[in-house]
Scaffold this active site. Sequence first.
Site, PDB file in Angstrom:
ATOM      1  N   CYS A  16     -17.937  -7.785  74.407  1.00  0.00           N
ATOM      2  CA  CYS A  16     -16.849  -7.250  75.215  1.00  0.00           C
ATOM      3  C   CYS A  16     -16.830  -5.737  75.384  1.00  0.00           C
ATOM      4  O   CYS A  16     -17.448  -5.002  74.638  1.00  0.00           O
ATOM      5  CB  CYS A  16     -15.491  -7.559  74.604  1.00  0.00           C
ATOM      6  SG  CYS A  16     -15.397  -9.001  73.639  1.00  0.00           S
ATOM      7  N   GLY A  44     -20.032  -7.210  79.324  1.00  0.00           N
ATOM      8  CA  GLY A  44     -19.553  -8.586  79.444  1.00  0.00           C
ATOM      9  C   GLY A  44     -19.415  -8.966  80.895  1.00  0.00           C
ATOM     10  O   GLY A  44     -18.698  -8.296  81.631  1.00  0.00           O
ATOM     11  N   ASN A 118     -12.586  -5.763  71.057  1.00  0.00           N
ATOM     12  CA  ASN A 118     -14.048  -5.743  71.040  1.00  0.00           C
ATOM     13  C   ASN A 118     -14.483  -5.782  69.581  1.00  0.00           C
ATOM     14  O   ASN A 118     -14.103  -4.917  68.803  1.00  0.00           O
ATOM     15  CB  ASN A 118     -14.564  -4.473  71.727  1.00  0.00           C
ATOM     16  CG  ASN A 118     -16.077  -4.329  71.664  1.00  0.00           C
ATOM     17  OD1 ASN A 118     -16.595  -3.234  71.741  1.00  0.00           O
ATOM     18  ND2 ASN A 118     -16.801  -5.408  71.519  1.00  0.00           N
ATOM     19  N   GLY A 119     -15.275  -6.808  69.236  1.00  0.00           N
ATOM     20  CA  GLY A 119     -15.744  -6.944  67.861  1.00  0.00           C
ATOM     21  C   GLY A 119     -15.502  -8.343  67.351  1.00  0.00           C
ATOM     22  O   GLY A 119     -15.119  -9.231  68.109  1.00  0.00           O
ATOM     23  N   CYS A 252     -22.593   0.470  64.861  1.00  0.00           N
ATOM     24  CA  CYS A 252     -23.664  -0.459  65.248  1.00  0.00           C
ATOM     25  C   CYS A 252     -24.849   0.298  65.870  1.00  0.00           C
ATOM     26  O   CYS A 252     -24.739   0.865  66.961  1.00  0.00           O
ATOM     27  CB  CYS A 252     -23.125  -1.477  66.242  1.00  0.00           C
ATOM     28  SG  CYS A 252     -24.391  -2.528  66.959  1.00  0.00           S
ATOM     29  N   TYR A 258     -29.570  -0.435  72.687  1.00  0.00           N
ATOM     30  CA  TYR A 258     -29.571  -1.293  73.868  1.00  0.00           C
ATOM     31  C   TYR A 258     -28.231  -1.461  74.591  1.00  0.00           C
ATOM     32  O   TYR A 258     -28.177  -1.379  75.816  1.00  0.00           O
ATOM     33  CB  TYR A 258     -30.106  -2.678  73.467  1.00  0.00           C
ATOM     34  CG  TYR A 258     -29.917  -3.744  74.515  1.00  0.00           C
ATOM     35  CD1 TYR A 258     -30.486  -3.616  75.788  1.00  0.00           C
ATOM     36  CD2 TYR A 258     -29.159  -4.878  74.250  1.00  0.00           C
ATOM     37  CE1 TYR A 258     -30.296  -4.605  76.751  1.00  0.00           C
ATOM     38  CE2 TYR A 258     -28.979  -5.866  75.216  1.00  0.00           C
ATOM     39  CZ  TYR A 258     -29.542  -5.711  76.459  1.00  0.00           C
ATOM     40  OH  TYR A 258     -29.350  -6.674  77.401  1.00  0.00           O
ATOM     41  N   CYS A 454     -28.652  -6.513  61.060  1.00  0.00           N
ATOM     42  CA  CYS A 454     -29.449  -7.585  61.673  1.00  0.00           C
ATOM     43  C   CYS A 454     -30.943  -7.286  61.563  1.00  0.00           C
ATOM     44  O   CYS A 454     -31.767  -8.167  61.787  1.00  0.00           O
ATOM     45  CB  CYS A 454     -29.035  -7.815  63.127  1.00  0.00           C
ATOM     46  SG  CYS A 454     -29.083  -6.335  64.124  1.00  0.00           S
TER      47      CYS A 454
HETATM   48  S1  SF4 Z   1     -25.640  -6.440  62.470  1.00  0.00           S
HETATM   49 FE1  SF4 Z   1     -26.894  -5.477  64.105  1.00  0.00          FE
HETATM   50  S2  SF4 Z   1     -25.813  -5.902  66.019  1.00  0.00           S
HETATM   51 FE2  SF4 Z   1     -24.373  -6.302  64.328  1.00  0.00          FE
HETATM   52  S3  SF4 Z   1     -23.235  -4.389  64.037  1.00  0.00           S
HETATM   53 FE3  SF4 Z   1     -24.974  -4.324  62.633  1.00  0.00          FE
HETATM   54  S4  SF4 Z   1     -26.615  -3.283  63.799  1.00  0.00           S
HETATM   55 FE4  SF4 Z   1     -25.055  -3.944  65.270  1.00  0.00          FE
END
Ligand code: SF4
Length: 469
Positions: A16, A44, A118-119, A252, A258, A454
């Site tokens: 979002c 989004g 958002n989140g 993030c 990206y 991630c």
């Molecule tokens: S896990 Fe990856 S996509 Fe999610 S907040 Fe952390 S860096 Fe961003």
Amino acid sequence: MSLCVNNSIDKIKHYCGIVGIHSLSERNIPQDLFFPLFSLQHRGQEGAGISYLNNGKLVTYKDLGMVSDVLGRYLEEDRKSTVGIGHVRYSTTGGNQVENVQPIQASCNKGDISIAHNGNFSNSDFLKSKLTEKGAIFGCTTDSELVLHLIAHSMQDTFYKALKETLCYLEGAFSMVMVREDNLYIMRDPMGFRPLYIGQKDGFTVCASESCALDILDITDYRSVEPGELIVVNSNGIQSEIFATAKRKAQCSFELIYFARPDSQIFDTSVYASRLQMGRVLAQQDGDEIENFDLVMSVPDSGNTAALGYAKESGLSYELGLTRNHYTGRSFILPTQKKRELAVKMKLHPVKEIVKDKRIVLVDDSLVRGTTSSIIVKLLRSAGAKEVHVRLSAPEINGPCYYGIDVPTKEELISTTKTPEEIAKHIGADSVKFLPVDKLKTCFDKSEDFCYACFNNDYPVEPKTGKDK
Ligand code: SF4
């Protein structure tokens, strides 16, 4: 099985983007909301909506579709108001229903409230099970509704105290805007996972997920909403306080790689400059190998800025060897197989005179399942490319995100089962290289303030399930 063209492009999806507006004098707030939401369309594309105060009453209009389709009607109408919020949404296939589109408006013992979020709350299952035990009924599958339930259940004697209490129950990622009476509430979680900006001009206050959404309303005096900050904007002006602090920040990193628009500022950082630097570091990583390449090109648009950075650092020429068709639409359905390949071909097509007989460095932002990349490599080879060396400005994606990004399951992620060499073989490339986390960190000021979970499985907040009591 049918396939949506745009879903065929194998990308991590954002959930979002949000906008909030308050004005000291009446103006056409629904129309004002349209433009920043349009600027945030990349965050989004499957639903959009607004809530605004209309003659003292809160009105919400939302639907599935792009901003121009859902909210274009407000460009032709003059509706006077002083406050409103808006939202653009992406949803996973199962959740693509209008009930899940935001803002979410509710009437409760604390009045009429509307919220846009958002989140993702990493403890939403836990909180939902607690509230369900107390008899709460949920009308949609988004966890944003939780906030309204928690506010309604609060025993605090003022709305503001109930809101602050609620914020302290929430874990994970939230950049949120809320409207109640003539008040705009703006909140960001204490770790600052998602970006949020606020700016002001002549009694007109705008907040939005990215600065590009403030630029379009000519708001040039802006700042990042601080992690853990709660702001109230009303006819008395702007009040702000830090409602909670965290041991660390967890902005993030994927936003800079990206998600965010390259012309935006987020986390007090230029997205464009960060991506340029990622490309430079990718080129440094290749070292002497660069002598074996003829040109650099990107997978448009996501790889553009990093590819330019690679070209600047390496001295190789930057060519636009893939043309992107921007007119494929969001809901076009291909009825038969060959579908994935055809869908990618509809969106991306090589320029033969550029790629023929060339040893190409192909820069993209990330590799998820590898499905699109293998089709792109095949397209380039069919157009005569001699070699294709894929370079990614993200590290290898190794796990899920609990903070508002739709990452496929571990089993689907190509990097969880294959080495870069195996991936190269799998997608038909001559080589594949990622930007490792330690090198990505060199592209950020205060790299310790970012989340890389991630990529490296170091989760700033562990998800709490309904059973964790
Ligand atoms: S896990 Fe990856 S996509 Fe999610 S907040 Fe952390 S860096 Fe961003």
